[in-house]
Write a protein that holds these residues in place. Sequence first.
Motif, PDB file in Angstrom:
ATOM      1  N   TYR A  91       0.837  -1.204   0.000  1.00 26.26           N
ATOM      2  CA  TYR A  91       0.000   0.000   0.000  1.00 26.26           C
ATOM      3  C   TYR A  91       0.869   1.251   0.000  1.00 26.26           C
ATOM      4  CZ  TYR A  91      -2.834   3.758   1.980  1.00 26.26           C
ATOM      5  OH  TYR A  91      -3.425   4.974   2.218  1.00 26.26           O
ATOM      6  N   MET A  92       1.934   1.246   0.794  1.00 30.34           N
ATOM      7  CA  MET A  92       2.809   2.414   0.854  1.00 30.34           C
ATOM      8  C   MET A  92       3.536   2.636  -0.472  1.00 30.34           C
ATOM      9  SD  MET A  92       2.301   3.971   3.626  1.00 30.34           S
ATOM     10  CE  MET A  92       3.656   5.127   3.604  1.00 30.34           C
ATOM     11  N   VAL A  93       3.904   1.569  -1.177  1.00 38.55           N
ATOM     12  CA  VAL A  93       4.509   1.726  -2.505  1.00 38.55           C
ATOM     13  C   VAL A  93       3.489   2.373  -3.441  1.00 38.55           C
ATOM     14  CG1 VAL A  93       5.343   0.474  -4.541  1.00 38.55           C
ATOM     15  CG2 VAL A  93       6.209  -0.112  -2.272  1.00 38.55           C
ATOM     16  N   TYR A  94       2.258   1.910  -3.385  1.00 47.87           N
ATOM     17  CA  TYR A  94       1.188   2.489  -4.210  1.00 47.87           C
ATOM     18  C   TYR A  94       1.040   3.985  -3.922  1.00 47.87           C
ATOM     19  CZ  TYR A  94      -3.653   3.664  -5.436  1.00 47.87           C
ATOM     20  OH  TYR A  94      -4.766   4.287  -5.914  1.00 47.87           O
ATOM     21  N   ILE A  95       1.016   4.361  -2.642  1.00 47.00           N
ATOM     22  CA  ILE A  95       0.892   5.775  -2.264  1.00 47.00           C
ATOM     23  C   ILE A  95       2.092   6.568  -2.753  1.00 47.00           C
ATOM     24  CG2 ILE A  95       0.900   7.362  -0.272  1.00 47.00           C
ATOM     25  CD1 ILE A  95      -1.817   6.075  -0.824  1.00 47.00           C
ATOM     26  N   ARG A  96       3.295   6.005  -2.615  1.00 53.65           N
ATOM     27  CA  ARG A  96       4.504   6.722  -3.039  1.00 53.65           C
ATOM     28  C   ARG A  96       4.548   6.882  -4.559  1.00 53.65           C
ATOM     29  NH1 ARG A  96       5.103   9.117   1.664  1.00 53.65           N
ATOM     30  NH2 ARG A  96       5.968   7.777   3.279  1.00 53.65           N
ATOM     31  N   VAL A  97       4.005   5.916  -5.291  1.00 50.40           N
ATOM     32  CA  VAL A  97       3.908   6.071  -6.754  1.00 50.40           C
ATOM     33  C   VAL A  97       2.991   7.238  -7.084  1.00 50.40           C
ATOM     34  CG1 VAL A  97       2.984   5.009  -8.870  1.00 50.40           C
ATOM     35  CG2 VAL A  97       4.479   3.687  -7.364  1.00 50.40           C
ATOM     36  N   LEU A  98       1.823   7.298  -6.416  1.00 51.46           N
ATOM     37  CA  LEU A  98       0.889   8.408  -6.643  1.00 51.46           C
ATOM     38  C   LEU A  98       1.528   9.746  -6.290  1.00 51.46           C
ATOM     39  CD1 LEU A  98      -2.487   6.948  -5.287  1.00 51.46           C
ATOM     40  CD2 LEU A  98      -1.723   7.134  -7.670  1.00 51.46           C
TER      41      LEU A  98
ATOM     42  N   ILE B  26       0.700  12.781  -0.335  1.00 46.24           N
ATOM     43  CA  ILE B  26      -0.563  12.229   0.146  1.00 46.24           C
ATOM     44  C   ILE B  26      -0.413  11.855   1.612  1.00 46.24           C
ATOM     45  CG2 ILE B  26      -2.221  10.343  -0.090  1.00 46.24           C
ATOM     46  CD1 ILE B  26      -1.437  10.261  -3.089  1.00 46.24           C
ATOM     47  N   ILE B  27       0.653  11.151   1.918  1.00 46.38           N
ATOM     48  CA  ILE B  27       0.955  10.793   3.306  1.00 46.38           C
ATOM     49  C   ILE B  27       2.162  11.578   3.793  1.00 46.38           C
ATOM     50  CG2 ILE B  27       1.708   8.936   4.850  1.00 46.38           C
ATOM     51  CD1 ILE B  27      -0.012   7.039   3.306  1.00 46.38           C
ATOM     52  N   GLY B  28       3.119  11.807   2.953  1.00 44.59           N
ATOM     53  CA  GLY B  28       4.305  12.572   3.325  1.00 44.59           C
ATOM     54  C   GLY B  28       5.196  11.821   4.279  1.00 44.59           C
TER      55      GLY B  28
END
Length: 194
Positions: A170-177, A185-187
């Motif tokens: 999930y964190m890889v997905y967020i970092r791609v976005l 998004i999360i920072g």
Amino acid sequence: MHSVMMGLSRGLAMIGGIVLSALILMTCVSILGRHASTALNSDMVQSVAPALATWLLGFGIGPIYGDFELTELGMGFAVFCFLPLCQITSGHARVDIFTAFLSDATNRWLRLIIETIFLGAIALIAWRLSIGMSSRMRTGQTTYLLEWPVWWPYAACMVAASGAVIVAAYMVYIRVLEAIGGKDIIGEGGESEH
């Protein structure tokens, strides 16, 4: 999606905290029991109150049988339970001396690379835990004192590591976005901004 991943992370961390607290309590009780047993077996106590000492020792005062094994088995599980929360809140140790001078865009791409490496590492660990568990199940290996099947802690650690893999993906997905979109998004703080 973020609330589900945060819930999974916090739930695993709570389970890990309960296990860790139980291990701490067990260790303290075992140490107190060991010292009490030593005192009750001392020459002074045996000469002053031998009946009381014998009764207390017969009552079971002493160290907890297999406390080292229980600590060994529980600590690995607790560590794997804490990994997802540490990952989703960006709680891993880092040194910002170099990255402080980089642009926000570069830092986003760097976070993506780091998250991807972490995902690969934790996936590898979870996979190896599953192989180790299968091997221990086939051989029937048990712990030395308690004679518990060794595959039990492997299975528990594999479940917690699998939770860590899900959160890491999930964190890889967020970092791609974040890297593609040019917006956090999360920072770095781990709190969602969406």
